[in-house]
Design an enzyme around this catalytic site. Structure first.
Site, PDB file in Angstrom:
ATOM      1  CG  ASP A   1      -1.698   1.120   1.196  1.00  0.00           C
ATOM      2  OD1 ASP A   1      -1.201   2.466   0.744  1.00  0.00           O
ATOM      3  OD2 ASP A   1      -3.085   0.892   1.575  1.00  0.00           O
ATOM      4  CG  HIS A   2       1.306   4.298  -3.176  1.00  0.00           C
ATOM      5  ND1 HIS A   2       0.340   4.002  -3.524  1.00  0.00           N
ATOM      6  CD2 HIS A   2       1.660   5.679  -3.165  1.00  0.00           C
ATOM      7  CE1 HIS A   2      -0.282   5.274  -3.976  1.00  0.00           C
ATOM      8  NE2 HIS A   2       0.541   6.364  -3.672  1.00  0.00           N
TER       9      HIS A   2
ATOM     10  CG  HIS B   1      -4.132   4.468  -0.720  1.00  0.00           C
ATOM     11  ND1 HIS B   1      -3.314   3.581  -0.617  1.00  0.00           N
ATOM     12  CD2 HIS B   1      -4.423   4.855  -1.885  1.00  0.00           C
ATOM     13  CE1 HIS B   1      -2.872   3.134  -1.878  1.00  0.00           C
ATOM     14  NE2 HIS B   1      -3.891   4.021  -2.641  1.00  0.00           N
TER      15      HIS B   1
HETATM   16  C1  BG6 Z   1      -3.329   4.912  -6.117  1.00  0.00           C
HETATM   17  C2  BG6 Z   1      -4.561   5.168  -6.951  1.00  0.00           C
HETATM   18  O1  BG6 Z   1      -3.404   3.723  -5.498  1.00  0.00           O
HETATM   19  O2  BG6 Z   1      -3.256   6.218  -5.623  1.00  0.00           O
HETATM   20  C3  BG6 Z   1      -4.737   6.240  -7.778  1.00  0.00           C
HETATM   21  O3  BG6 Z   1      -4.895   4.041  -7.771  1.00  0.00           O
HETATM   22  C4  BG6 Z   1      -4.342   7.465  -7.110  1.00  0.00           C
HETATM   23  O4  BG6 Z   1      -6.171   6.424  -8.227  1.00  0.00           O
HETATM   24  C5  BG6 Z   1      -3.089   7.503  -6.450  1.00  0.00           C
HETATM   25  O5  BG6 Z   1      -4.425   8.698  -8.006  1.00  0.00           O
HETATM   26  C6  BG6 Z   1      -2.779   8.563  -5.221  1.00  0.00           C
HETATM   27  O6  BG6 Z   1      -1.517   8.133  -4.645  1.00  0.00           O
HETATM   28  P1  BG6 Z   1      -0.699   9.632  -4.537  1.00  0.00           P
HETATM   29  O7  BG6 Z   1       0.723   9.013  -4.062  1.00  0.00           O
HETATM   30  O8  BG6 Z   1      -0.461  10.506  -5.610  1.00  0.00           O
HETATM   31  O9  BG6 Z   1      -1.467  10.208  -3.437  1.00  0.00           O
END
Ligand code: BG6
Length: 507
Positions: free
Chosen positions: A185-186, A248
């Protein structure tokens, strides 16, 4: 910071190697780890995909993307070349055993050369329908057998509902041990997100007030200006709940609400987080309309440009009822949080890109000051800005200078960019890839966490899917989402708070 830790020689195989994630995130992250000496000098990156591309063209494409997306900007020629000589591209059908025979040989040659334990990392940056096949092939080739050094990294989506997530877990766990699985989960790799743990558990100051006795409610907003870009096919199947909320946003709730871990051991931290998911009150299907609001954007104007509505986007059905916005109210039924509402919302094509957590405290138990002193009085507030501004703001009351007692809210601000050089902040993927290389799963999702998160949102998903919205689109691109989201929080006497991140801003 430069590396102080020695990592093992490593072979990373990226499935979906010619895709966007590899170019924009994975290679820049590995390159930065390399520059900061976190990678062992013996490493190899094998990118595989179905497109026919020569090594030369492939590496050139990686370099162009790196120059554009790396936090360090353009790469220096000699440094890039020294790094890139460890990368190769293999065109392959990764559903077939032949590629795994090739991998086996490559890894064996590498291992014989370095003559010590080698990390074998398999990164699935492919559509989810390939997860099980690739994992099976890796297993059949004997490449999962080294429980200590073979690791599988899985990008989301991890399942599309509870059943599919359980099935996928079962199938992966028949090949790998849980300790070998790194479900990404980045958000958990982001500095400001990890800092939630430091803020809560490295300070004695905040913890005593971090509960139902002092906190009135908590809000989490993850708003994005971008629409669905060219991901219509994926987004139609996913929508905001699967794309952002199940992973997230629920992870942010866990970090804010978890009990202090005894140690920063992967299982201990994950146990405490999963306890939160188990304590969140399940929303009954018949209550969904009281607790959750959905939205879909129509066309609108953003920064002087006309932008399309969701249903006009590429690969989206003209009558699509996929939500691009959701706001949900949760309760966590445990001693710490009983009765404290958590409001979360996320959406595409919102007025600004901002990820922020607001903790609103209760009023003081008794107001000693006369009514005329209180015109500007506000409850205490703690705001954790995750992105794009990074910092923490604590709002409290002070006496406004003057001859009379008049209270006025003021802010204490910690701004990352004032304190640390911004290019020194690693990207989420750097942190997460290094953790995979070092074998630390703390920031990754365990099987039971993923399933608990699906379990929570299933009533909302199934109710919405069984009753498609009749009023979509219901918010204009460039706004803050549908009116229903305002009503959701207003009926409890609150409003969504988005404070700009400058010093002593007052609404
Ligand atoms: C991803 C989603 O996991 O997270 C995207 O699939 C989203 O739709 C993105 O734009 C948002 O990540 P960050 O790091 O730009 O907030």
């Amino acid at each position: 910071m430069d590396a102080t830790v020695k990592t093992n020689p490593t072979v990373i195989t990226i499935f979906g190697g010619s895709g966007d994630l590899t170019k924009r995130k994975l290679i820049p992250a590995l390159y930065n780890l390399y520059l900061d000496h976190w990678l062992n000098k013996d490493f190899r990156i094998i990118c595989t995909g179905r497109s026919a591309i020569s090594d030369e063209v492939f590496i050139k494409g990686l370099k162009e993307a790196l120059d554009q997306f790396s936090r360090r900007g353009k790469a220096k020629k000699n440094e890039w070349e020294a790094f890139a000589k460890n990368i190769e591209y293999q065109r392959a059908d990764f559903t077939q055993p032949a590629f795994y025979n090739f991998l086996n040989k490559e890894i064996k040659t590498f291992t014989d050369r370095v003559d010590c334990a080698v990390n074998k990392i398999f990164y699935l940056a492919v559509p989810p329908q390939f997860f099980e096949t690739i994992a099976s092939r890796i297993g059949e080739a004997g490449l999962a057998a080294d429980r200590q050094h073979s690791r599988l990294v899985i990008e989301k989506p991890f399942g599309v509902d509870l059943e599919s997530a359980k099935k996928l877990n079962k199938s992966l766990l028949s090949i790998f041990d849980e300790t070998q699985l790194y479900r990404i989960d980045h958000y958990l790799g982001k500095e400001t997100v990890q800092n939630i743990l430091a803020f809560r558990f490295a300070n004695a100051l905040f913890e005593p007030t971090w509960n139902r006795n002092y906190i009135d409610h908590i809000q989490i907003t993850v708003a994005e200006k971008i629409g669905i870009e060219d991901r219509g096919g994926y987004y139609e199947q996913s929508g905001i709940i699967r794309d952002m909320i199940q992973n997230h946003l629920l992870q942010l709730v866990c970090l804010i609400a978890m009990e202090p871990p005894v140690s920063f051991n992967a299982n201990e931290v994950r146990n405490k987080k999963v306890d939160v998911l188990h304590a969140i009150r399940k929303i009954k299907r018949e209550e969904v309309h009281d607790f959750a609001v959905r939205g879909q954007y129509s066309e609108g104007w953003m920064e002087g440009e006309k932008v399309k509505g969701y249903t006009e986007e590429k690969d989206v059905a003209p009558n699509s009822t996929t939500p691009t916005f959701a706001a949900i109210k949760f309760y966590i039924d445990n001693w710490r949080w009983s009765g404290v509402p958590f409001y979360i919302r996320s959406g595409k094509r919102m007025q600004q890109s901002i990820s922020v957590i607001t903790i609103e405290f209760k009023p003081v138990p008794h107001q000693s000051f006369p009514a005329e002193a209180l015109d500007n009085w506000q409850p205490n507030r703690m705001v954790l800005n995750l992105q794009p501004d990074m910092g923490i703001r604590v709002r409290f009351q002070a006496k406004k200078p003057g001859l009379q007692m008049e209270l006025n809210p003021v802010d204490m601000l910690f701004n990352y960019n004032d304190t640390y050089a911004s290019t020194g902040t690693p990207e989420g993927y750097e942190t997460l890839l290094l953790d995979v290389i070092e074998g630390d799963a703390t920031l990754f999702m365990r099987a039971d966490q993923v399933e608990a998160a699906w379990e929570l949102i299933m009533p909302i998903l199934s109710t919405w899917e069984a009753n498609p919205s009749v009023n979509f689109p219901n918010y204009t691109a460039g706004s803050y989402g549908p009116e229903g989201a305002e009503a959701l929080i207003a009926k409890d006497g609150h409003n969504w708070i988005v404070m700009p991140f400058e010093k002593n801003h007052h609404e």
